[in-house]
Design an enzyme around this catalytic site. Structure first.
Site, PDB file in Angstrom:
ATOM      1  N   GLY A  32       1.123  -0.836   0.029  1.00 41.92           N
ATOM      2  CA  GLY A  32       0.126  -0.171  -0.280  1.00 41.92           C
ATOM      3  C   GLY A  32       1.590   0.750  -0.183  1.00 41.92           C
ATOM      4  O   GLY A  32       2.029   0.933   1.286  1.00 41.92           O
ATOM      5  N   GLU A  34       0.532   4.367   1.284  1.00 44.15           N
ATOM      6  CA  GLU A  34       0.891   4.991   2.356  1.00 44.15           C
ATOM      7  C   GLU A  34       1.007   4.387   3.651  1.00 44.15           C
ATOM      8  O   GLU A  34       2.238   5.058   4.075  1.00 44.15           O
ATOM      9  CB  GLU A  34      -0.435   6.336   2.614  1.00 44.15           C
ATOM     10  CG  GLU A  34      -1.121   6.765   1.475  1.00 44.15           C
ATOM     11  CD  GLU A  34      -2.145   5.846   0.243  1.00 44.15           C
ATOM     12  OE1 GLU A  34      -1.666   4.601   0.411  1.00 44.15           O
ATOM     13  OE2 GLU A  34      -2.434   6.865  -0.332  1.00 44.15           O
ATOM     14  N   TYR A 102      -7.922  -6.241  -7.522  1.00 45.76           N
ATOM     15  CA  TYR A 102      -9.149  -7.031  -7.363  1.00 45.76           C
ATOM     16  C   TYR A 102      -9.641  -6.279  -5.278  1.00 45.76           C
ATOM     17  O   TYR A 102      -8.875  -5.913  -4.568  1.00 45.76           O
ATOM     18  CB  TYR A 102      -8.989  -8.070  -6.138  1.00 45.76           C
ATOM     19  CG  TYR A 102      -8.534  -8.943  -7.974  1.00 45.76           C
ATOM     20  CD1 TYR A 102      -9.489  -9.594  -8.194  1.00 45.76           C
ATOM     21  CD2 TYR A 102      -7.175  -9.440  -8.068  1.00 45.76           C
ATOM     22  CE1 TYR A 102      -9.412 -10.252  -9.982  1.00 45.76           C
ATOM     23  CE2 TYR A 102      -6.499 -10.209  -9.291  1.00 45.76           C
ATOM     24  CZ  TYR A 102      -7.699 -11.262  -9.566  1.00 45.76           C
ATOM     25  OH  TYR A 102      -7.600 -11.560 -11.185  1.00 45.76           O
ATOM     26  N   ASN A 163       0.622   9.965  -7.615  1.00 41.56           N
ATOM     27  CA  ASN A 163       0.379   8.668  -7.643  1.00 41.56           C
ATOM     28  C   ASN A 163      -0.991   8.612  -8.424  1.00 41.56           C
ATOM     29  O   ASN A 163      -2.551   7.374  -7.857  1.00 41.56           O
ATOM     30  CB  ASN A 163       0.015   8.027  -5.851  1.00 41.56           C
ATOM     31  CG  ASN A 163       1.328   6.523  -5.335  1.00 41.56           C
ATOM     32  OD1 ASN A 163       2.391   6.912  -6.498  1.00 41.56           O
ATOM     33  ND2 ASN A 163       1.310   6.799  -4.354  1.00 41.56           N
ATOM     34  N   LYS A 220       9.489  14.105  -9.821  1.00 41.95           N
ATOM     35  CA  LYS A 220      10.948  12.950  -9.560  1.00 41.95           C
ATOM     36  C   LYS A 220      10.801  12.327 -11.399  1.00 41.95           C
ATOM     37  O   LYS A 220       9.934  12.078 -12.245  1.00 41.95           O
ATOM     38  CB  LYS A 220      10.683  11.998  -8.865  1.00 41.95           C
ATOM     39  CG  LYS A 220      10.255  12.093  -7.519  1.00 41.95           C
ATOM     40  CD  LYS A 220       9.490  10.895  -6.394  1.00 41.95           C
ATOM     41  CE  LYS A 220       7.814  10.792  -7.109  1.00 41.95           C
ATOM     42  NZ  LYS A 220       7.387   9.560  -6.790  1.00 41.95           N
ATOM     43  N   ALA A 226      15.847  13.716  -9.576  1.00 48.00           N
ATOM     44  CA  ALA A 226      14.233  14.516  -8.492  1.00 48.00           C
ATOM     45  C   ALA A 226      14.775  16.168  -8.668  1.00 48.00           C
ATOM     46  O   ALA A 226      15.923  16.005  -7.930  1.00 48.00           O
ATOM     47  CB  ALA A 226      13.956  14.057  -7.326  1.00 48.00           C
ATOM     48  N   ASP A 252       6.951   5.800  -3.035  1.00 44.84           N
ATOM     49  CA  ASP A 252       6.781   5.999  -1.815  1.00 44.84           C
ATOM     50  C   ASP A 252       8.111   5.730  -0.449  1.00 44.84           C
ATOM     51  O   ASP A 252       7.862   6.933   0.053  1.00 44.84           O
ATOM     52  CB  ASP A 252       5.888   3.978  -0.781  1.00 44.84           C
ATOM     53  CG  ASP A 252       4.857   3.468  -2.731  1.00 44.84           C
ATOM     54  OD1 ASP A 252       4.610   4.806  -3.178  1.00 44.84           O
ATOM     55  OD2 ASP A 252       4.711   2.944  -2.133  1.00 44.84           O
ATOM     56  N   ASP A 288       7.973  -4.101  -1.533  1.00 40.21           N
ATOM     57  CA  ASP A 288       7.065  -3.072  -2.036  1.00 40.21           C
ATOM     58  C   ASP A 288       8.024  -2.219  -1.242  1.00 40.21           C
ATOM     59  O   ASP A 288       8.182  -1.594  -1.237  1.00 40.21           O
ATOM     60  CB  ASP A 288       5.508  -3.118  -2.146  1.00 40.21           C
ATOM     61  CG  ASP A 288       5.022  -4.139  -3.480  1.00 40.21           C
ATOM     62  OD1 ASP A 288       5.733  -4.324  -3.558  1.00 40.21           O
ATOM     63  OD2 ASP A 288       4.082  -3.518  -3.800  1.00 40.21           O
TER      64      ASP A 288
END
Ligand code: KDG
Length: 303
Positions: A32, A34, A102, A163, A220, A226, A252, A288
């Protein structure tokens, strides 16, 4: 008082080796945007909380425990027994279908302004949000709008990562909505290519021209570097060389590194370097989420 509250959906990630169609066996992980940023902030020594909604299913427990294991306070996560936890399947590699969501009707898609109290009650110095939440549902978009409203939670820094997720909404809807949300934030992260696709702004300076009022804007440009635009001007930092294993989650992590610098009052140049260093750790791994402190973080912080 804590440093940061990150708000948004975290899904169970199903991933395997090789294409799904060839019968890859799947393993359950957690992903996720955040909460990835929250975990990376915790690794960097900050106090961070994650506010969200998960289903009453085992996936909800798995993702909540994973974020808590990452050192993040998860007391602001509500379990909704009536809705499932969102899932995403990574069918990456040659011949794969990419990332499959999903998540329609997921527990987190029911995030709404009613969840705002659990954010403000933490009295965090900073809240971190992303455009993904705005794409989940109308009530979730209303929550993002509310949290960015300067009349609420006075003095709290609002960080917003654009995002854009093309799988969740059309560019025609996303482009004006994301621009409007970004204009309300104190700190904005956006990819150069993402901004070009959304707003037709090919260069970092063009992005600045459509978001001139944002106090701290970070554009970025994947492998190139960046650029940060703030009151003291414009600064560009190139990333270190990295042997990339998988890119998911790097943005992230970058946000966490930059926000860590901001929370510690470091100049933007060092914030960008921290962002690159944290992103590099995630780029070097298949997961991730950050799983260790970047070796060069302390040195970058010292300057
Ligand atoms: O930034 C990484 C995220 O894309 C991934 O963890 C899943 O949050 C996710 C999303 O909505 O795509």
């Amino acid at each position: 008082e804590i440093d940061a509250v990150c708000v948004g959906e975290t899904m169970a990630v199903l991933h395997g080796r090789g294409p799904l169609a060839a019968g890859a066996r799947l393993t359950v992980g957690t992903g996720g945007a955040e909460s990835n940023t929250a975990v990376a902030l915790a690794w960097l020594g900050h106090t961070a909380a994650w506010v969200s909604r998960v289903g009453g299913d085992p996936f909800g427990r798995i993702v909540t425990e994973a974020v808590a294991q990452g050192g993040v306070d998860v007391r602001g996560v509500v379990v909704d027994p009536a809705r499932p936890t969102g899932l995403y399947v990574k069918d990456t590699g040659p011949g794969g279908a990419g990332a499959l969501y999903y998540r329609a009707g997921s527990a987190a898609s029911a995030l709404s302004p009613a969840d705002a109290d659990r954010v403000w009650s933490r009295r965090a110095r900073l809240i971190h949000l992303s455009g993904i939440t705005a794409a989940l549902s109308a009530p979730a978009a209303a929550l993002v709008e509310h949290l960015l409203d300067r009349r609420a939670g006075e003095g709290v820094l609002r960080s917003f990562d654009v995002n854009h997720r093309p799988a969740l909404w059309s560019p025609g809807t996303a482009a004006p909505a994301l621009l409007d949300l970004a204009r309300r934030a104190d700190v904005v992260f956006v990819g150069r290519d993402e901004a070009e696709r959304l707003w037709g702004t090919p260069e970092a300076e063009d992005v600045r021209a459509v978001l001139p009022e944002v106090p701290v804007l970070v554009v970025k440009d994947a492998g190139h570097g960046a650029t940060c635009f703030d009151a003291s001007g414009e600064v560009f930092v190139a990333p270190p060389r990295v042997d990339v294993v998988e890119e998911v989650g790097a943005g992230d992590a970058f946000a966490a590194g930059f926000l860590s610098g901001l929370l510690d009052g470091l100049p933007a140049e060092r914030g960008l370097r921290l962002g690159h260093a944290v992103a590099a750790e995630v780029l070097r791994s298949a997961g991730d989420t950050l799983e260790s402190v970047p070796p060069d973080a302390a040195e970058i912080r010292r300057g």
